[in-house]
Design a protein around this motif. Structure first.
Motif, mmCIF file in Angstrom:
data_model
loop_
_atom_site.group_PDB
_atom_site.id
_atom_site.type_symbol
_atom_site.label_atom_id
_atom_site.label_comp_id
_atom_site.label_asym_id
_atom_site.label_seq_id
_atom_site.Cartn_x
_atom_site.Cartn_y
_atom_site.Cartn_z
ATOM 1 N N THR A 282 0.813 -1.228 0.000
ATOM 2 C CA THR A 282 0.000 0.000 0.000
ATOM 3 C C THR A 282 0.844 1.275 0.000
ATOM 4 O OG1 THR A 282 -0.141 -0.068 2.436
ATOM 5 C CG2 THR A 282 -1.922 -1.126 1.199
ATOM 6 N N TYR A 283 2.181 1.133 -0.063
ATOM 7 C CA TYR A 283 3.045 2.328 -0.097
ATOM 8 C C TYR A 283 3.159 2.867 -1.517
ATOM 9 C CZ TYR A 283 7.287 5.181 0.145
ATOM 10 O OH TYR A 283 8.182 6.212 0.050
ATOM 11 N N ALA A 284 3.169 4.188 -1.625
ATOM 12 C CA ALA A 284 3.380 4.836 -2.928
ATOM 13 C C ALA A 284 4.887 4.947 -3.172
ATOM 14 C CB ALA A 284 2.719 6.214 -2.933
ATOM 15 N N TRP A 285 5.395 4.211 -4.154
ATOM 16 C CA TRP A 285 6.845 4.080 -4.369
ATOM 17 C C TRP A 285 7.433 5.192 -5.234
ATOM 18 C CZ3 TRP A 285 9.815 0.390 -1.979
ATOM 19 C CH2 TRP A 285 9.103 -0.606 -1.299
ATOM 20 N N LEU A 302 1.644 7.522 -8.595
ATOM 21 C CA LEU A 302 2.120 7.259 -7.240
ATOM 22 C C LEU A 302 2.906 5.949 -7.141
ATOM 23 C CD1 LEU A 302 -1.038 8.263 -5.141
ATOM 24 C CD2 LEU A 302 1.106 9.513 -5.319
ATOM 25 N N GLN A 304 1.661 3.010 -6.663
ATOM 26 C CA GLN A 304 1.069 2.347 -5.506
ATOM 27 C C GLN A 304 0.229 1.163 -5.985
ATOM 28 O OE1 GLN A 304 -1.678 4.881 -3.390
ATOM 29 N NE2 GLN A 304 -1.312 3.866 -1.430
ATOM 30 N N SER A 307 -4.496 1.002 -2.663
ATOM 31 C CA SER A 307 -4.746 2.103 -1.736
ATOM 32 C C SER A 307 -4.670 1.586 -0.304
ATOM 33 C CB SER A 307 -6.126 2.701 -2.012
ATOM 34 O OG SER A 307 -6.546 3.513 -0.939
ATOM 35 N N THR A 308 -4.339 2.474 0.624
ATOM 36 C CA THR A 308 -4.282 2.076 2.035
ATOM 37 C C THR A 308 -5.643 1.622 2.549
ATOM 38 O OG1 THR A 308 -4.541 4.420 2.620
ATOM 39 C CG2 THR A 308 -2.310 3.535 2.636
#
Length: 336
Positions: A282-285, A302, A304, A307-308
């Protein structure tokens, strides 16, 4: 230099939060795996047991704050934690005597215990929401950060700043201490050995003179302490909301099953596997990619995967895969 900036960004948003979250899940999963390994049922009320213990800690934290009592740079909640543990111990012992003991004497099947624990879960959830309300409650005080991003930038000259929250540091240190004490207790004390013997072979343990009711009581007391500590650490790191603890049941059970139900070591490993998977997926790299990739390959979006909002879906997906292909988990616990 770009590599260092990328590593700091990764540490800031993936490694450190993942380790803290993994520690919280590991403590929660230890409680689940002890109940399954010794009392032989999946306790669906565990998440709301965490919520109850945390609620008591919050109420006494507020009381201490109103009296002007604090722990200095540390959260006041640490002073209230022993009270929360004792209150939760009382709750689970009363619940066991009023509810679970009857079915244990009837030698009910595990599925009956699961259904009963669902009823207990709803009762605990309603009790917590009735007392403290359904909304977010923040109770952290003291110094918020061990290291601040601005201070780190000045010290290192890097573009990326590293920030470590006090709650994250407390979580990791507390988890190490609690796990070390638990393993010492289970492996070195007479009571701990009797619990392990009861878990391995109940009939043989009874023939050896082990008191089953004492084993059950000690198990519940340990689980209450683990649940309260895990819930309080999670609340300090994020925030406290009763329904969130109900949702935490999924990643906690996923951690216990991935590691191997009934295996304390597996519960710890499973907690970190689930936590790191959730955080990484869920992290945007985009930021990390911007530092280490050539300009032509830098991600436009993003970067990603999910989504979180869907982080619990990661736990569910891992749980399904493990149940399908390796139901005994990493450390070969008991099959579900």
């Amino acid at each position: 230099m770009d590599f260092l900036n990328a590593f700091v960004a990764l540490s800031n948003f993936v490694l450190i939060p993942g380790i803290a979250y993994g520690s919280q899940l590991a403590l929660g999963a230890l409680g689940v795996t002890l109940i399954y390994g010794i009392l032989r049922f999946s306790n669906f009320a565990h998440g709301d047991t965490m919520a109850f213990g945390t609620m008591v800690v919050i109420l006494f934290t507020w009381l201490f704050q109103s009296w002007g009592i604090s722990a200095g740079p540390l959260p006041t909640a640490l002073l209230a934690l022993p009270i929360g543990i004792v209150a939760t111990m009382a709750l689970v012992l009363i619940t066991d005597k009023a509810v679970f003991k009857f079915y244990r004497e009837q030698k009910a099947k595990p599925v009956v215990f699961v259904m009963v624990s669902l009823g207990v879960m709803f009762m605990m959830n309603g009790l917590v929401r009735f007392i403290i309300g359904p909304g977010d409650q923040r109770f952290g005080d003291g110094e918020r950060f061990i290291i601040k991003a601005g201070t780190f930038k000045k010290m290192t000259g890097l573009d990326e700043g590293l920030a470590i929250k006090t709650s994250q540091g407390i979580t990791v240190v507390t988890a190490i201490i609690v796990v070390a004490l638990l393993f010492w207790f289970l492996n070195k004390t007479r009571t701990g050995k009797s619990m392990r013997a009861y878990s391995d072979n109940e009939d043989l343990a009874l023939l050896s003179g082990i008191n089953p009711e004492r084993v059950v009581m000690i198990t519940w007391l340990i689980v209450a302490a683990l649940a309260t500590i895990a819930g309080t650490l999670y609340g300090l790191d994020k925030s406290f909301k009763p329904f969130t603890y109900f949702q935490l049941l999924l990643p906690i059970f996923a951690a216990a099953i991935v590691g191997g139900l009934g295996s304390p070591l597996g519960a710890i490993a499973g907690g970190f596997v689930i936590a790191m998977s959730e955080v990484m997926i869920t992290y945007a790299w985009k930021k990390v990619g911007g530092y280490i990739l050539p300009e032509s390959l830098e991600p436009e979006g993003l970067a990603q995967l999910l989504s979180t909002d869907y982080k619990f879906a990661v736990s569910f997906a891992i749980l399904v895969v493990v149940l399908l292909f390796k139901p005994t988990g990493i450390f070969k616990g008991k099959a579900v």
